[in-house]
Design a protein around this motif. Sequence first.
Motif, PDB file in Angstrom:
ATOM      1  N   ILE A  99     -26.260  40.316 -35.528  1.00 38.15           N
ATOM      2  CA  ILE A  99     -26.392  39.430 -34.378  1.00 38.15           C
ATOM      3  C   ILE A  99     -27.837  38.994 -34.190  1.00 38.15           C
ATOM      4  O   ILE A  99     -28.111  37.946 -33.604  1.00 38.15           O
ATOM      5  N   VAL A 100     -28.798  39.767 -34.682  1.00 36.85           N
ATOM      6  CA  VAL A 100     -30.215  39.401 -34.539  1.00 36.85           C
ATOM      7  C   VAL A 100     -30.817  38.969 -35.866  1.00 36.85           C
ATOM      8  O   VAL A 100     -31.957  38.505 -35.898  1.00 36.85           O
ATOM      9  N   GLY A 101     -30.079  39.118 -36.944  1.00 37.10           N
ATOM     10  CA  GLY A 101     -30.594  38.730 -38.249  1.00 37.10           C
ATOM     11  C   GLY A 101     -31.292  39.889 -38.951  1.00 37.10           C
ATOM     12  O   GLY A 101     -31.794  40.828 -38.328  1.00 37.10           O
ATOM     13  N   GLU A 102     -31.343  39.786 -40.249  1.00 39.71           N
ATOM     14  CA  GLU A 102     -31.952  40.841 -41.053  1.00 39.71           C
ATOM     15  C   GLU A 102     -33.461  40.893 -40.804  1.00 39.71           C
ATOM     16  O   GLU A 102     -34.131  39.864 -40.684  1.00 39.71           O
ATOM     17  N   HIS A 103     -33.993  42.116 -40.687  1.00 36.77           N
ATOM     18  CA  HIS A 103     -35.425  42.396 -40.551  1.00 36.77           C
ATOM     19  C   HIS A 103     -36.007  41.999 -39.201  1.00 36.77           C
ATOM     20  O   HIS A 103     -37.235  41.999 -39.041  1.00 36.77           O
ATOM     21  N   PHE A 104     -35.187  41.633 -38.224  1.00 33.58           N
ATOM     22  CA  PHE A 104     -35.740  41.384 -36.900  1.00 33.58           C
ATOM     23  C   PHE A 104     -36.257  42.703 -36.335  1.00 33.58           C
ATOM     24  O   PHE A 104     -35.581  43.720 -36.394  1.00 33.58           O
ATOM     25  N   PRO A 105     -37.472  42.712 -35.782  1.00 34.20           N
ATOM     26  CA  PRO A 105     -38.051  43.990 -35.324  1.00 34.20           C
ATOM     27  C   PRO A 105     -37.313  44.546 -34.114  1.00 34.20           C
ATOM     28  O   PRO A 105     -37.229  43.896 -33.066  1.00 34.20           O
ATOM     29  N   LEU A 106     -36.778  45.729 -34.279  1.00 35.17           N
ATOM     30  CA  LEU A 106     -36.084  46.433 -33.212  1.00 35.17           C
ATOM     31  C   LEU A 106     -36.685  47.821 -33.035  1.00 35.17           C
ATOM     32  O   LEU A 106     -37.084  48.459 -34.010  1.00 35.17           O
ATOM     33  N   THR A 107     -36.739  48.284 -31.808  1.00 33.53           N
ATOM     34  CA  THR A 107     -37.108  49.673 -31.580  1.00 33.53           C
ATOM     35  C   THR A 107     -35.943  50.565 -31.992  1.00 33.53           C
ATOM     36  O   THR A 107     -34.802  50.097 -32.147  1.00 33.53           O
ATOM     37  N   ASP A 108     -36.199  51.834 -32.152  1.00 35.47           N
ATOM     38  CA  ASP A 108     -35.114  52.767 -32.476  1.00 35.47           C
ATOM     39  C   ASP A 108     -34.045  52.749 -31.391  1.00 35.47           C
ATOM     40  O   ASP A 108     -32.842  52.806 -31.681  1.00 35.47           O
ATOM     41  N   GLU A 109     -34.478  52.642 -30.144  1.00 36.76           N
ATOM     42  CA  GLU A 109     -33.523  52.625 -29.040  1.00 36.76           C
ATOM     43  C   GLU A 109     -32.655  51.365 -29.089  1.00 36.76           C
ATOM     44  O   GLU A 109     -31.441  51.438 -28.896  1.00 36.76           O
ATOM     45  N   GLN A 110     -33.265  50.227 -29.371  1.00 39.00           N
ATOM     46  CA  GLN A 110     -32.489  48.992 -29.490  1.00 39.00           C
ATOM     47  C   GLN A 110     -31.507  49.071 -30.647  1.00 39.00           C
ATOM     48  O   GLN A 110     -30.347  48.653 -30.521  1.00 39.00           O
ATOM     49  N   GLN A 111     -31.951  49.606 -31.760  1.00 39.95           N
ATOM     50  CA  GLN A 111     -31.056  49.744 -32.908  1.00 39.95           C
ATOM     51  C   GLN A 111     -29.870  50.644 -32.569  1.00 39.95           C
ATOM     52  O   GLN A 111     -28.722  50.344 -32.918  1.00 39.95           O
ATOM     53  N   ASN A 112     -30.136  51.740 -31.868  1.00 41.54           N
ATOM     54  CA  ASN A 112     -29.056  52.654 -31.503  1.00 41.54           C
ATOM     55  C   ASN A 112     -28.063  51.989 -30.546  1.00 41.54           C
ATOM     56  O   ASN A 112     -26.845  52.172 -30.686  1.00 41.54           O
ATOM     57  N   LEU A 113     -28.567  51.231 -29.589  1.00 44.73           N
ATOM     58  CA  LEU A 113     -27.673  50.566 -28.640  1.00 44.73           C
ATOM     59  C   LEU A 113     -26.865  49.461 -29.317  1.00 44.73           C
ATOM     60  O   LEU A 113     -25.678  49.270 -29.015  1.00 44.73           O
ATOM     61  N   LEU A 114     -27.493  48.733 -30.238  1.00 45.86           N
ATOM     62  CA  LEU A 114     -26.745  47.714 -30.980  1.00 45.86           C
ATOM     63  C   LEU A 114     -25.690  48.355 -31.879  1.00 45.86           C
ATOM     64  O   LEU A 114     -24.579  47.818 -32.024  1.00 45.86           O
ATOM     65  N   SER A 115     -26.008  49.472 -32.458  1.00 44.03           N
ATOM     66  CA  SER A 115     -25.025  50.178 -33.286  1.00 44.03           C
ATOM     67  C   SER A 115     -23.853  50.664 -32.440  1.00 44.03           C
ATOM     68  O   SER A 115     -22.694  50.599 -32.856  1.00 44.03           O
ATOM     69  N   LEU A 116     -24.163  51.150 -31.232  1.00 43.84           N
ATOM     70  CA  LEU A 116     -23.106  51.585 -30.321  1.00 43.84           C
ATOM     71  C   LEU A 116     -22.219  50.407 -29.930  1.00 43.84           C
ATOM     72  O   LEU A 116     -20.984  50.510 -29.944  1.00 43.84           O
ATOM     73  N   ALA A 117     -22.845  49.277 -29.600  1.00 44.87           N
ATOM     74  CA  ALA A 117     -22.064  48.085 -29.230  1.00 44.87           C
ATOM     75  C   ALA A 117     -21.213  47.603 -30.391  1.00 44.87           C
ATOM     76  O   ALA A 117     -20.054  47.191 -30.202  1.00 44.87           O
ATOM     77  N   GLU A 118     -21.762  47.648 -31.589  1.00 46.37           N
ATOM     78  CA  GLU A 118     -20.990  47.232 -32.775  1.00 46.37           C
ATOM     79  C   GLU A 118     -19.790  48.142 -32.982  1.00 46.37           C
ATOM     80  O   GLU A 118     -18.687  47.677 -33.278  1.00 46.37           O
ATOM     81  N   GLN A 119     -19.969  49.437 -32.807  1.00 42.12           N
ATOM     82  CA  GLN A 119     -18.871  50.378 -33.004  1.00 42.12           C
ATOM     83  C   GLN A 119     -17.769  50.156 -31.960  1.00 42.12           C
ATOM     84  O   GLN A 119     -16.581  50.076 -32.305  1.00 42.12           O
ATOM     85  N   VAL A 120     -18.166  50.063 -30.688  1.00 38.06           N
ATOM     86  CA  VAL A 120     -17.177  49.835 -29.635  1.00 38.06           C
ATOM     87  C   VAL A 120     -16.497  48.486 -29.837  1.00 38.06           C
ATOM     88  O   VAL A 120     -15.273  48.357 -29.679  1.00 38.06           O
TER      89      VAL A 120
END
Length: 417
Positions: free
Chosen positions: A8-29
Amino acid sequence: MPSPSRSIVGEHFPLTDEQQNLLSLAEQVGRESLAPRAARWDREASFPFENYHDMRAAGLLGLCVPKSHGGLGADYATYMMVSAELGRHCGATALTFNMHSCSMMWTGILADDLDMSDAQRAEHLRYREHHFERVVRDGAIYAQPFSEGSAAAAGKAPFGTTATKVAGGWRINGRKIFASLSGAANYYGVLCTEESAAPSMRDTLYIAVPGDAPGLTVTGEWDPLGMRGTVSRTLIFKDVFVADELQLMPRGVYYQAAGRWPHMFMTLAPTYMGIAQAAYDFTVQYLRGEAPGMGAPVKRRMYPTKQIAVAQMHIMLEQTRALFLRAIQDARIDPGKQARLRAYAAQYTIMENANALCQLAIRTCGGQSMLKTLPLERLYRDSRCGALMLPWTAELCLDRIGREALYEPGESDDSPA
């Protein structure tokens, strides 16, 4: 290939670890719960209670509740990305989730930036603690009905729904149309005008009306073109008493928020950013013979016309994503003129391009894309609704861009040269 949660943000877009974890959670749900049920809510025009059960279990109802109050503490940009990821799986659920999350952001991180007296700040902190507790502890769902069929939702007139001060609280009268989560929300964050001899937008009150309050009724049918799972029926308020402590902001503060934090009116856009991504993703899967529900796989990717169409979609999607990501990074209190113009441009671009991408997807995938067994026709219908949504419709965005680009605040053609 990028991981699903990064698409949703594109490859290599800078994300914090927290943002990555929340996006992964949203993707899973989204993948496990929202996407498999999306066709059902659309077909029935029914509210996705099961989706909310799963989002509640995952902690997502507290996404924008500060960590100090037991939530996940997402800031504005993080919320916008997570919301877009949910929209990739079910647009209607993401759109209603926005109403809930915005109630928490208006009360939380946005209010923290506003000017308040010491007494107002103390009052606000006391009241919002209970709102946050209801979400985190009880799993409460908040809605945010704006529309009344007048210029109020566009910020051009006072709200017709009124609040009269009475002992211990307020008496609310009026109505809200297109009220998403109608009949499903535990609380409706209602914008209304404090009753006075000369009503003004400065007198806007933002208060949470309990869903079971005497005098509140949900009325009307709900059988729209798209976004059917939002169940946005009409709310009628007839002498509804609401206690003081259910205010979401101290009296008079909302007007300041609306003027100084304009990016908060852009929070409908992520849903449609997600729909745009979903249309592109499906088209690629379909042409590669990998789309689910298609029976024996048939590849169609070798035809030059299909390749050109995908190239056009890819370009449009990346243009839209780039503006989306830039605009959400701009968000802050008192943004400059160019940031405001860019927010309008991002809103307009996302809402229009989402539908344009769905049109291209249908044309490219061909006749089978019309079938309700595939998601494209639903994505197309849902995407068409975005340009109509207040407070920043496509027409209003164009109007504001043109006017604000050519005039400085307070300037008019009648001003002396």
